[in-house]
Design a protein around this motif. Structure first.
Motif, PDB file in Angstrom:
ATOM      1  N   ALA A   7       0.835  -1.198   0.000  1.00  0.00           N
ATOM      2  CA  ALA A   7       0.000   0.000   0.000  1.00  0.00           C
ATOM      3  C   ALA A   7       0.874   1.254   0.000  1.00  0.00           C
ATOM      4  CB  ALA A   7      -0.920   0.001   1.211  1.00  0.00           C
ATOM      5  N   THR A   8       1.916   1.265   0.789  1.00  0.00           N
ATOM      6  CA  THR A   8       2.796   2.432   0.816  1.00  0.00           C
ATOM      7  C   THR A   8       3.570   2.549  -0.496  1.00  0.00           C
ATOM      8  OG1 THR A   8       4.473   1.124   1.951  1.00  0.00           O
ATOM      9  CG2 THR A   8       3.049   2.512   3.309  1.00  0.00           C
ATOM     10  N   GLU A   9       3.906   1.415  -1.092  1.00  0.00           N
ATOM     11  CA  GLU A   9       4.598   1.461  -2.382  1.00  0.00           C
ATOM     12  C   GLU A   9       3.684   2.044  -3.458  1.00  0.00           C
ATOM     13  OE1 GLU A   9       5.992  -2.404  -3.326  1.00  0.00           O
ATOM     14  OE2 GLU A   9       7.430  -2.453  -1.698  1.00  0.00           O
ATOM     15  N   SER A  10       2.385   1.690  -3.425  1.00  0.00           N
ATOM     16  CA  SER A  10       1.463   2.221  -4.447  1.00  0.00           C
ATOM     17  C   SER A  10       1.227   3.720  -4.237  1.00  0.00           C
ATOM     18  CB  SER A  10       0.151   1.457  -4.438  1.00  0.00           C
ATOM     19  OG  SER A  10      -0.548   1.694  -3.234  1.00  0.00           O
ATOM     20  N   ILE A  11       1.193   4.147  -2.981  1.00  0.00           N
ATOM     21  CA  ILE A  11       1.036   5.576  -2.703  1.00  0.00           C
ATOM     22  C   ILE A  11       2.271   6.335  -3.174  1.00  0.00           C
ATOM     23  CG2 ILE A  11       0.877   7.295  -0.858  1.00  0.00           C
ATOM     24  CD1 ILE A  11      -0.879   5.301   0.657  1.00  0.00           C
ATOM     25  N   ALA A  13       4.305   5.435  -5.524  1.00  0.00           N
ATOM     26  CA  ALA A  13       4.336   5.384  -6.987  1.00  0.00           C
ATOM     27  C   ALA A  13       3.373   6.408  -7.576  1.00  0.00           C
ATOM     28  CB  ALA A  13       3.985   3.985  -7.464  1.00  0.00           C
ATOM     29  N   SER A  14       2.188   6.554  -6.971  1.00  0.00           N
ATOM     30  CA  SER A  14       1.231   7.540  -7.482  1.00  0.00           C
ATOM     31  C   SER A  14       1.740   8.968  -7.226  1.00  0.00           C
ATOM     32  CB  SER A  14      -0.146   7.330  -6.868  1.00  0.00           C
ATOM     33  OG  SER A  14      -0.101   7.556  -5.476  1.00  0.00           O
ATOM     34  N   ALA A  15       2.471   9.181  -6.142  1.00  0.00           N
ATOM     35  CA  ALA A  15       3.043  10.495  -5.867  1.00  0.00           C
ATOM     36  C   ALA A  15       4.128  10.820  -6.883  1.00  0.00           C
ATOM     37  CB  ALA A  15       3.601  10.544  -4.448  1.00  0.00           C
ATOM     38  N   ARG A  16       4.947   9.815  -7.231  1.00  0.00           N
ATOM     39  CA  ARG A  16       5.976  10.038  -8.245  1.00  0.00           C
ATOM     40  C   ARG A  16       5.339  10.316  -9.604  1.00  0.00           C
ATOM     41  NH1 ARG A  16       8.716   5.655  -5.571  1.00  0.00           N
ATOM     42  NH2 ARG A  16       7.635   4.258  -6.988  1.00  0.00           N
ATOM     43  N   HIS A  17       4.265   9.613  -9.888  1.00  0.00           N
ATOM     44  CA  HIS A  17       3.571   9.810 -11.162  1.00  0.00           C
ATOM     45  C   HIS A  17       2.935  11.214 -11.212  1.00  0.00           C
ATOM     46  CE1 HIS A  17       1.332   8.956 -14.751  1.00  0.00           C
ATOM     47  NE2 HIS A  17       0.166   9.190 -14.125  1.00  0.00           N
ATOM     48  N   ALA A  18       2.367  11.664 -10.094  1.00  0.00           N
ATOM     49  CA  ALA A  18       1.770  12.988 -10.042  1.00  0.00           C
ATOM     50  C   ALA A  18       2.835  14.065 -10.198  1.00  0.00           C
ATOM     51  CB  ALA A  18       1.021  13.174  -8.733  1.00  0.00           C
ATOM     52  N   ALA A  19       4.004  13.829  -9.648  1.00  0.00           N
ATOM     53  CA  ALA A  19       5.078  14.815  -9.753  1.00  0.00           C
ATOM     54  C   ALA A  19       5.581  14.892 -11.185  1.00  0.00           C
ATOM     55  CB  ALA A  19       6.216  14.452  -8.820  1.00  0.00           C
TER      56      ALA A  19
END
Length: 107
Positions: A7-11, A13-19
């Motif tokens: 779950a923390t890895e997916s969060i 990853a989504s933060a990196r994608h948003a950046a």
């Protein structure tokens, strides 16, 4: 079901994608060439002319109301003066009737 590390890895990853996916604004139209044009000028000029005519009409109506108030005050004053004059005439008529022409008290 997701485990805590996934779950923390997916969060993350989504933060990196948003950046990475942050769009940068780009200007597609020259701001100096965007103007209201002839239609905008005509619309504003028409509104200005209508406002001027409304102000003239309002001033005319206010002036007319003031004249009417003055005339009403004059008519009221004349009516009141006439009413006071009639009451004064009545009082003198009554006083004249009370006078004994023979000079003595009423016999």
């Amino acid at each position: 079901m997701l485990t805590l590390p996934s779950a923390t890895e997916s969060i993350a990853a989504s933060a990196r994608h948003a950046a990475l996916a942050t769009p940068s604004p780009s200007m597609t139209v020259d701001p100096d060439s965007v103007t209201p044009g002839f239609v905008g000028f005509v619309a504003i000029a028409l509104i200005a002319v209508v406002v001027v005519f409304l102000i003239i009409d309002m001033l005319r109506r206010i002036r007319r109301a003031g004249y009417r108030a003055d005339v009403n005050e004059q008519l009221d004053a004349e009516a009141q003066a006439e009413a006071q004059g009639e009451s004064a005439e009545r009082a003198t008529d009554v006083d004249d009737q009370d006078i004994d022409p023979r000079g003595g008290a009423g016999r």
